[in-house]
Scaffold this motif. Structure first.
Motif, PDB file in Angstrom:
ATOM      1  N   CYS A   1      53.602  64.786  31.559  1.00 41.36           N
ATOM      2  CA  CYS A   1      54.861  65.250  32.089  1.00 41.36           C
ATOM      3  C   CYS A   1      55.137  64.576  33.441  1.00 41.36           C
ATOM      4  O   CYS A   1      54.299  63.815  33.902  1.00 41.36           O
ATOM      5  CB  CYS A   1      54.762  66.767  32.301  1.00 41.36           C
ATOM      6  SG  CYS A   1      53.252  67.233  33.220  1.00 41.36           S
TER       7      CYS A   1
ATOM      8  N   ALA B   1      49.512  60.893  32.121  1.00 41.55           N
ATOM      9  CA  ALA B   1      48.389  61.019  33.064  1.00 41.55           C
ATOM     10  C   ALA B   1      48.026  62.492  33.256  1.00 41.55           C
ATOM     11  O   ALA B   1      46.878  62.897  33.082  1.00 41.55           O
ATOM     12  CB  ALA B   1      48.733  60.365  34.394  1.00 41.55           C
ATOM     13  N   HIS B   2      49.032  63.277  33.576  1.00 38.49           N
ATOM     14  CA  HIS B   2      48.753  64.700  33.775  1.00 38.49           C
ATOM     15  C   HIS B   2      48.850  65.490  32.468  1.00 38.49           C
ATOM     16  O   HIS B   2      47.969  66.267  32.140  1.00 38.49           O
ATOM     17  CB  HIS B   2      49.741  65.293  34.794  1.00 38.49           C
ATOM     18  CG  HIS B   2      49.496  66.747  35.058  1.00 38.49           C
ATOM     19  ND1 HIS B   2      48.664  67.193  36.052  1.00 38.49           N
ATOM     20  CD2 HIS B   2      49.925  67.861  34.418  1.00 38.49           C
ATOM     21  CE1 HIS B   2      48.604  68.522  36.016  1.00 38.49           C
ATOM     22  NE2 HIS B   2      49.368  68.950  35.037  1.00 38.49           N
TER      23      HIS B   2
ATOM     24  N   ASP C   1      53.658  58.039  29.807  1.00 36.47           N
ATOM     25  CA  ASP C   1      52.784  58.322  30.936  1.00 36.47           C
ATOM     26  C   ASP C   1      52.350  59.781  30.828  1.00 36.47           C
ATOM     27  O   ASP C   1      53.040  60.694  31.265  1.00 36.47           O
ATOM     28  CB  ASP C   1      53.512  58.063  32.261  1.00 36.47           C
ATOM     29  CG  ASP C   1      52.552  58.186  33.443  1.00 36.47           C
ATOM     30  OD1 ASP C   1      51.480  58.806  33.268  1.00 36.47           O
ATOM     31  OD2 ASP C   1      52.867  57.665  34.525  1.00 36.47           O
TER      32      ASP C   1
ATOM     33  N   HIS D   1      40.678  63.197  34.935  1.00 40.47           N
ATOM     34  CA  HIS D   1      40.400  63.839  36.238  1.00 40.47           C
ATOM     35  C   HIS D   1      41.558  64.708  36.715  1.00 40.47           C
ATOM     36  O   HIS D   1      41.576  65.150  37.851  1.00 40.47           O
ATOM     37  CB  HIS D   1      39.983  62.808  37.291  1.00 40.47           C
ATOM     38  CG  HIS D   1      41.025  61.777  37.615  1.00 40.47           C
ATOM     39  ND1 HIS D   1      40.787  60.437  37.542  1.00 40.47           N
ATOM     40  CD2 HIS D   1      42.312  61.903  38.003  1.00 40.47           C
ATOM     41  CE1 HIS D   1      41.882  59.775  37.891  1.00 40.47           C
ATOM     42  NE2 HIS D   1      42.817  60.644  38.160  1.00 40.47           N
ATOM     43  N   LYS D   2      42.526  64.939  35.843  1.00 41.77           N
ATOM     44  CA  LYS D   2      43.564  65.914  36.184  1.00 41.77           C
ATOM     45  C   LYS D   2      43.309  67.217  35.427  1.00 41.77           C
ATOM     46  O   LYS D   2      42.919  68.198  36.009  1.00 41.77           O
ATOM     47  CB  LYS D   2      44.945  65.340  35.920  1.00 41.77           C
ATOM     48  CG  LYS D   2      45.300  64.329  37.020  1.00 41.77           C
ATOM     49  CD  LYS D   2      46.645  63.714  36.887  1.00 41.77           C
ATOM     50  CE  LYS D   2      46.916  62.844  38.134  1.00 41.77           C
ATOM     51  NZ  LYS D   2      48.054  61.947  37.928  1.00 41.77           N
TER      52      LYS D   2
ATOM     53  N   SER E   1      52.945  54.456  40.456  1.00 41.46           N
ATOM     54  CA  SER E   1      52.001  53.456  39.948  1.00 41.46           C
ATOM     55  C   SER E   1      52.639  52.600  38.850  1.00 41.46           C
ATOM     56  O   SER E   1      52.278  51.437  38.673  1.00 41.46           O
ATOM     57  CB  SER E   1      50.732  54.123  39.413  1.00 41.46           C
ATOM     58  OG  SER E   1      51.025  54.991  38.343  1.00 41.46           O
TER      59      SER E   1
ATOM     60  N   HIS F   1      55.996  57.849  37.851  1.00 41.22           N
ATOM     61  CA  HIS F   1      55.004  57.791  38.922  1.00 41.22           C
ATOM     62  C   HIS F   1      55.065  56.418  39.593  1.00 41.22           C
ATOM     63  O   HIS F   1      55.297  55.407  38.930  1.00 41.22           O
ATOM     64  CB  HIS F   1      53.620  58.020  38.323  1.00 41.22           C
ATOM     65  CG  HIS F   1      52.571  58.247  39.357  1.00 41.22           C
ATOM     66  ND1 HIS F   1      51.743  57.237  39.782  1.00 41.22           N
ATOM     67  CD2 HIS F   1      52.210  59.359  40.037  1.00 41.22           C
ATOM     68  CE1 HIS F   1      50.906  57.715  40.688  1.00 41.22           C
ATOM     69  NE2 HIS F   1      51.165  59.008  40.856  1.00 41.22           N
TER      70      HIS F   1
ATOM     71  N   GLN G   1      47.361  67.374  41.772  1.00 37.43           N
ATOM     72  CA  GLN G   1      46.906  67.468  40.372  1.00 37.43           C
ATOM     73  C   GLN G   1      45.543  66.815  40.210  1.00 37.43           C
ATOM     74  O   GLN G   1      45.377  65.900  39.418  1.00 37.43           O
ATOM     75  CB  GLN G   1      47.882  66.732  39.467  1.00 37.43           C
ATOM     76  CG  GLN G   1      49.290  67.189  39.559  1.00 37.43           C
ATOM     77  CD  GLN G   1      50.200  66.015  39.292  1.00 37.43           C
ATOM     78  OE1 GLN G   1      50.625  65.333  40.204  1.00 37.43           O
ATOM     79  NE2 GLN G   1      50.495  65.742  38.036  1.00 37.43           N
TER      80      GLN G   1
ATOM     81  N   GLY H   1      41.152  55.426  36.796  1.00 37.95           N
ATOM     82  CA  GLY H   1      42.392  56.069  37.203  1.00 37.95           C
ATOM     83  C   GLY H   1      43.596  55.696  36.360  1.00 37.95           C
ATOM     84  O   GLY H   1      43.618  54.680  35.655  1.00 37.95           O
ATOM     85  N   GLY H   2      44.619  56.547  36.478  1.00 39.94           N
ATOM     86  CA  GLY H   2      45.841  56.381  35.699  1.00 39.94           C
ATOM     87  C   GLY H   2      46.659  55.175  36.149  1.00 39.94           C
ATOM     88  O   GLY H   2      47.396  54.591  35.353  1.00 39.94           O
ATOM     89  N   SER H   3      46.533  54.815  37.428  1.00 37.35           N
ATOM     90  CA  SER H   3      47.322  53.680  37.916  1.00 37.35           C
ATOM     91  C   SER H   3      46.900  52.401  37.206  1.00 37.35           C
ATOM     92  O   SER H   3      47.746  51.616  36.763  1.00 37.35           O
ATOM     93  CB  SER H   3      47.156  53.538  39.433  1.00 37.35           C
ATOM     94  OG  SER H   3      47.538  54.739  40.066  1.00 37.35           O
TER      95      SER H   3
ATOM     96  N   ASN I   1      48.150  52.588  33.633  1.00 38.70           N
ATOM     97  CA  ASN I   1      49.555  52.189  33.505  1.00 38.70           C
ATOM     98  C   ASN I   1      49.691  50.669  33.538  1.00 38.70           C
ATOM     99  O   ASN I   1      50.447  50.087  32.761  1.00 38.70           O
ATOM    100  CB  ASN I   1      50.391  52.803  34.642  1.00 38.70           C
ATOM    101  CG  ASN I   1      51.060  54.111  34.237  1.00 38.70           C
ATOM    102  OD1 ASN I   1      51.293  54.357  33.048  1.00 38.70           O
ATOM    103  ND2 ASN I   1      51.360  54.950  35.211  1.00 38.70           N
TER     104      ASN I   1
ATOM    105  N   THR J   1      55.351  64.067  37.376  1.00 37.75           N
ATOM    106  CA  THR J   1      54.449  64.499  38.440  1.00 37.75           C
ATOM    107  C   THR J   1      55.064  65.602  39.304  1.00 37.75           C
ATOM    108  O   THR J   1      54.413  66.592  39.614  1.00 37.75           O
ATOM    109  CB  THR J   1      54.107  63.286  39.331  1.00 37.75           C
ATOM    110  OG1 THR J   1      53.626  62.241  38.490  1.00 37.75           O
ATOM    111  CG2 THR J   1      53.051  63.629  40.354  1.00 37.75           C
TER     112      THR J   1
ATOM    113  N   ASP K   1      44.895  60.932  31.950  1.00 35.71           N
ATOM    114  CA  ASP K   1      43.842  61.132  32.965  1.00 35.71           C
ATOM    115  C   ASP K   1      42.932  62.292  32.567  1.00 35.71           C
ATOM    116  O   ASP K   1      43.434  63.356  32.204  1.00 35.71           O
ATOM    117  CB  ASP K   1      44.465  61.498  34.323  1.00 35.71           C
ATOM    118  CG  ASP K   1      44.900  60.278  35.126  1.00 35.71           C
ATOM    119  OD1 ASP K   1      44.920  59.173  34.564  1.00 35.71           O
ATOM    120  OD2 ASP K   1      45.220  60.447  36.313  1.00 35.71           O
TER     121      ASP K   1
HETATM  122  C1  LIG Z   1      48.664  61.118  38.667  1.00 37.97           C
HETATM  123  C2  LIG Z   1      49.622  60.339  37.892  1.00 37.97           C
HETATM  124  C3  LIG Z   1      49.465  58.947  37.751  1.00 37.97           C
HETATM  125  C4  LIG Z   1      48.438  58.150  38.501  1.00 37.97           C
HETATM  126  O1  LIG Z   1      47.158  58.425  38.086  1.00 37.97           O
HETATM  127  P1  LIG Z   1      45.911  58.166  39.061  1.00 37.97           P
HETATM  128  O2  LIG Z   1      44.770  58.579  38.206  1.00 37.97           O
HETATM  129  O3  LIG Z   1      46.108  59.026  40.248  1.00 37.97           O
HETATM  130  O4  LIG Z   1      45.882  56.717  39.407  1.00 37.97           O
HETATM  131  C5  LIG Z   1      50.351  58.284  36.934  1.00 37.97           C
HETATM  132  N1  LIG Z   1      51.329  58.949  36.289  1.00 37.97           N
HETATM  133  C6  LIG Z   1      51.516  60.274  36.409  1.00 37.97           C
HETATM  134  C7  LIG Z   1      52.629  60.938  35.652  1.00 37.97           C
HETATM  135  C8  LIG Z   1      50.660  61.016  37.213  1.00 37.97           C
HETATM  136  O5  LIG Z   1      50.857  62.342  37.318  1.00 37.97           O
END
Ligand SMILES: *Cc1c(COP(=O)(O)O)cnc(C)c1O
Length: 483
Positions: free
Chosen positions: A248, A277-278, A275, A306-307, A195, A193, A84, A155-157, A160, A250, A304
């Motif tokens: 949603c 992120a995506h 979360d 970048h997704k 993270s 995730h 992703q 980043g998403g990590s 979080n 991952t 995120d």
């Molecule tokens: C990708 C993802 C993350 C982590 O994000 P990064 O930007 O890769 O650090 C966290 N939670 C979910 C649900 C993700 O899909």
């Protein structure tokens, strides 16, 4: 040694070559992924020599650039249906290039006024999509009641982690000095995730404090079961302070029912973390928005860019309903100080894990400046709609099965012609070796699936038909070797 002028000429040459690289990849004729042995690649790139001697010039540039660009994951190739990670919009590259040349890390306003202002506007824009911004336009920087806040992170990590620290501070204001009480607990779906699990340990809460939220066979959170999990924690003498939901997930791309989880959290006065992120990018499309119904009821959300926002890595956001929650994340007694200082802008350093921070907002901004918010929303919608088409195509094929109807642009399926987990892994391995497609696999409820993340707008029904044909071809080989 190259002169300054020569280096700028090299940069222009690189830009030309990148233009060709992207257009070539977009035709889908070459391979998606070229991965050699690292030692061989290091020699091909002349790494030792370049590190020791320097002296790169316009004549020798192709000796690095050529092999570098060949040995890449070609994101723009329609056969890139893997992780992703955004197939970056060309405009996102402009943002990276500008930052690379001028370097304005804007953790404090005076180190990058334009970048810092752009970040603030992008955060307002994201807050607006959630329903946490009530300013008179995105450039209204005044505090208003009902406005949330946020910070862009690498980043998403990290996002979080930021959200978890804020939730921790809200429940345990002394935790910054004293550490976390040993009975602190969180309810998190197993599918969260990794993270988030990491953040739980990094923040001192610890893995044993995780109560797994019950999920369906497709690993979607079951809100009606949360009460039981909560009561179990209480009986254990725990103090639950946060519940998280995936928007949603991952692996599957399926959304947890945020609105119902919010009902539960409200009943017990628990912090709701989403979360996204995506999947939070669904908020950009009127048609897809209902997937995260109730999003405004959360306390924190990560998102995120970048997704699904077509930006290069890294660019993510941690967003909060109440500004004080973010300021408290990194100190014992936070004061909400966006405008406390006698200065023309805002510092984000007090609100971020990072010290030096890139001009992250610019990546989103440049894409928006070309596409507009509707263009970006249309992109998200198209990826979701295409994925639903691909699902129909795949599930109608005799030797293929999809375990669920996709909600986003993530789709799991299985080659049932050889209905074993090993076969799915062998198929992926051979797909990657042949190099026309890049896909991943995922385990859902203990079963292995091939997995597509439809990130590339050029991935079409024809791409998927060709993929299925190739899988059949690979499987016939597997069959033979098995007999
Ligand atoms: C990708 C993802 C993350 C982590 O994000 P990064 O930007 O890769 O650090 C966290 N939670 C979910 C649900 C993700 O899909």
């Amino acid at each position: 040694m190259s002169t300054k002028t020569e280096i700028m000429e090299m940069a222009q040459r690189v830009l030309d070559e990148l233009g060709t690289y992207i257009s070539d990849a977009e035709t889908g004729r070459g391979r998606v992924l070229v991965q050699k042995d690292a030692g061989e690649l290091a020699r091909e790139l002349g790494l030792e020599r370049h590190v020791r001697c320097g002296g790169l010039n316009i004549e020798s540039l192709p000796s690095i650039l050529g092999p570098y660009l060949s040995n890449t994951q070609h994101m723009h190739h329609p056969g890139y249906i893997g992780h992703q990670v955004a197939v970056p919009h060309r405009a996102s590259g402009i943002a990276d290039m500008i930052h690379g040349f001028i370097n304005n890390p804007m953790a404090i306003y005076e180190m990058g006024p334009s970048a810092a202002t752009i970040e603030r506007v992008i955060v307002n824009w994201m807050l607006e999509k959630i329903g946490w911004f009530h300013g008179g336009g995105l450039t209204d920087f005044n505090e208003r009641s009902g406005n949330g806040t946020g910070v862009l992170t690498h980043g998403g990590s990290l996002a979080n982690l930021t959200a978890l620290l804020a939730a921790r501070a809200a429940a345990f204001p002394d935790a910054w000095d004293e550490g976390v009480p040993t009975n602190a607990a969180v309810i998190v779906p197993k599918t969260a995730h990794y993270s988030l699990a990491r953040a739980i340990s990094i923040s001192g809460v610890g893995q044993r404090a995780i109560y797994a939220a019950p999920v369906t066979e497709m690993e979607v959170l079951r809100p009606e079961e949360l009460e039981g999990t909560y009561q179990r924690a209480i009986e254990d003498g725990r103090r639950v302070f946060m519940v998280s939901a995936n928007a949603c997930a991952t692996s599957t791309g399926l959304y947890d029912p945020v609105d119902e989880v919010a009902d539960f959290c409200e009943r017990h006065n628990l912090w709701l973390h989403i979360d996204g992120a995506h999947g939070a990018s669904a908020l950009l499309s009127e048609k897809e928005r209902p997937l995260i119904k109730g999003v405004h009821r959360a306390d924190s959300i990560i998102w995120d860019a970048h997704k699904m926002m077509r930006t290069s890595s890294l660019c993510a956001a941690a967003l909060f309903k109440r500004p004080e929650d973010l300021s408290n994340a990194f100190k014992q007694e936070g004061s909400y100080l966006f405008h406390d200082k006698d200065q023309p802008g805002f510092d984000v350093m007090p609100f971020a894990v990072e010290c030096t921070k890139s001009g992250l907002g610019a990546k989103i901004f440049w894409v928006l400046a070309v596409e507009g918010e509707k263009g970006l929303g249309d992109f998200v919608q198209k990826q979701h709609e295409d994925t639903r088409e691909f699902h129909k195509l795949i599930s109608h094929q005799p030797n293929f099965a999809c375990p669920y109807v996709p909600q986003s642009n993530i789709l799991c399926f299985r080659y049932t012609g050889i209905n074993t987990d090993d076969a799915q892994l062998s198929i992926r391995k051979e797909l990657l070796r042949r190099g026309n497609f890049y896909v991943t696999t995922a385990e859902v409820s203990g079963k292995r699936y091939l997995r597509l993340a439809v990130m590339n707008p050029l991935t079409s029904v024809n791409t998927i038909s060709a993929l299925l044909e190739q899988i059949e071809d690979i499987a016939s080989g597997l069959d033979e070797s098995a007999t």
